[in-house]
Design a protein around this motif. Structure first.
Motif, PDB file in Angstrom:
ATOM      1  N   SER A   1       0.831  -1.208   0.000  1.00 28.29           N
ATOM      2  CA  SER A   1       0.000   0.000   0.000  1.00 28.29           C
ATOM      3  C   SER A   1       0.863   1.256   0.000  1.00 28.29           C
ATOM      4  O   SER A   1       0.601   2.199  -0.754  1.00 28.29           O
ATOM      5  CB  SER A   1      -0.922   0.011   1.229  1.00 28.29           C
TER       6      SER A   1
ATOM      7  N   LEU B   1      -1.174  -5.881  -5.639  1.00 19.10           N
ATOM      8  CA  LEU B   1      -2.381  -5.162  -5.222  1.00 19.10           C
ATOM      9  C   LEU B   1      -3.640  -5.968  -5.503  1.00 19.10           C
ATOM     10  O   LEU B   1      -4.565  -6.003  -4.685  1.00 19.10           O
ATOM     11  CB  LEU B   1      -2.454  -3.799  -5.915  1.00 19.10           C
ATOM     12  N   TRP B   2      -3.678  -6.630  -6.654  1.00 15.81           N
ATOM     13  CA  TRP B   2      -4.841  -7.467  -6.954  1.00 15.81           C
ATOM     14  C   TRP B   2      -4.906  -8.680  -6.024  1.00 15.81           C
ATOM     15  O   TRP B   2      -5.983  -9.082  -5.582  1.00 15.81           O
ATOM     16  CB  TRP B   2      -4.843  -7.902  -8.421  1.00 15.81           C
TER      17      TRP B   2
ATOM     18  N   THR C   1      -6.211  -7.430  -2.756  1.00 16.92           N
ATOM     19  CA  THR C   1      -7.652  -7.174  -2.852  1.00 16.92           C
ATOM     20  C   THR C   1      -8.435  -8.472  -2.737  1.00 16.92           C
ATOM     21  O   THR C   1      -9.400  -8.566  -1.963  1.00 16.92           O
ATOM     22  CB  THR C   1      -7.977  -6.462  -4.177  1.00 16.92           C
TER      23      THR C   1
ATOM     24  N   SER D   1     -11.164  -2.664   4.103  1.00 17.70           N
ATOM     25  CA  SER D   1      -9.818  -2.875   3.572  1.00 17.70           C
ATOM     26  C   SER D   1      -9.874  -3.400   2.142  1.00 17.70           C
ATOM     27  O   SER D   1      -9.076  -2.999   1.293  1.00 17.70           O
ATOM     28  CB  SER D   1      -9.040  -3.859   4.442  1.00 17.70           C
ATOM     29  N   GLY D   2     -10.807  -4.293   1.872  1.00 16.86           N
ATOM     30  CA  GLY D   2     -10.961  -4.817   0.519  1.00 16.86           C
ATOM     31  C   GLY D   2     -11.367  -3.737  -0.474  1.00 16.86           C
ATOM     32  O   GLY D   2     -10.838  -3.664  -1.583  1.00 16.86           O
TER      33      GLY D   2
ATOM     34  N   SER E   1      -8.409  -1.480  -0.998  1.00 16.52           N
ATOM     35  CA  SER E   1      -7.437  -2.197  -1.828  1.00 16.52           C
ATOM     36  C   SER E   1      -7.861  -2.201  -3.287  1.00 16.52           C
ATOM     37  O   SER E   1      -7.037  -2.036  -4.193  1.00 16.52           O
ATOM     38  CB  SER E   1      -7.273  -3.642  -1.342  1.00 16.52           C
ATOM     39  N   LEU E   2      -9.146  -2.392  -3.510  1.00 14.02           N
ATOM     40  CA  LEU E   2      -9.686  -2.375  -4.872  1.00 14.02           C
ATOM     41  C   LEU E   2      -9.449  -1.005  -5.518  1.00 14.02           C
ATOM     42  O   LEU E   2      -9.032  -0.920  -6.685  1.00 14.02           O
ATOM     43  CB  LEU E   2     -11.172  -2.732  -4.870  1.00 14.02           C
TER      44      LEU E   2
ATOM     45  N   ALA F   1      -5.895  -0.809  -6.497  1.00 13.62           N
ATOM     46  CA  ALA F   1      -5.582  -1.665  -7.635  1.00 13.62           C
ATOM     47  C   ALA F   1      -6.106  -1.068  -8.942  1.00 13.62           C
ATOM     48  O   ALA F   1      -5.504  -1.262  -9.995  1.00 13.62           O
ATOM     49  CB  ALA F   1      -6.172  -3.062  -7.415  1.00 13.62           C
TER      50      ALA F   1
END
Length: 125
Positions: A63, A82-83, A86, A115-116, A119-120, A123
């Motif tokens: 991150s 990153l993916w 995610t 967080s997901g 993260s998305l 990404a």
């Protein structure tokens, strides 16, 4: 925007990593993690907590790299990481949601879902 999201996400991962260390050290927070079956985790689950801590710290570093706070090494495929991060967080969200532990479900599910989503966003940018 990406910088702020990356920083918030790294902070969330850092806090959860510290929580995992506490679990590994035998603090009585086990009802919030790993199915919530044990108030104090048995030794085999303490090892799992340490592994989770390492994964969370690696995700925090990814991150921070995406946010430009750290430089990614040339050999690292940041986008792939990153993916993966995610996907890991969305799977974690589902596992937490279906936990038998009410505490884990109520506390950890929203944290992993947030967080997901963050993260998305990283990404996709």
């Amino acid at each position: 925007m990406v910088n702020g999201i990356a920083l918030i996400l790294a902070l969330i991962y850092g806090v959860i990593a510290v929580f995992q260390v506490y679990l590994a050290l035998g603090f009585p927070f086990g009802e919030y993690a790993l199915g919530g079956f044990h108030r104090i985790l048995p030794s085999h689950l303490r090892i799992v907590s340490l592994i989770n801590c390492i994964i969370l710290l690696l995700m925090a570093v990814l991150s921070l790299m995406k946010g430009g706070f750290l430089t990614a090494p040339e050999w690292l495929s940041l986008q792939t990481g990153l993916w993966g991060m995610t996907g890991f967080m969305f799977i974690n969200t589902l596992v937490n949601f279906f936990s038998r532990s009410t505490k884990e479900k109520r506390v950890m599910t929203p944290i992993s879902c947030l967080s997901g989503i963050l993260s998305l966003i990283l990404a996709l940018n």
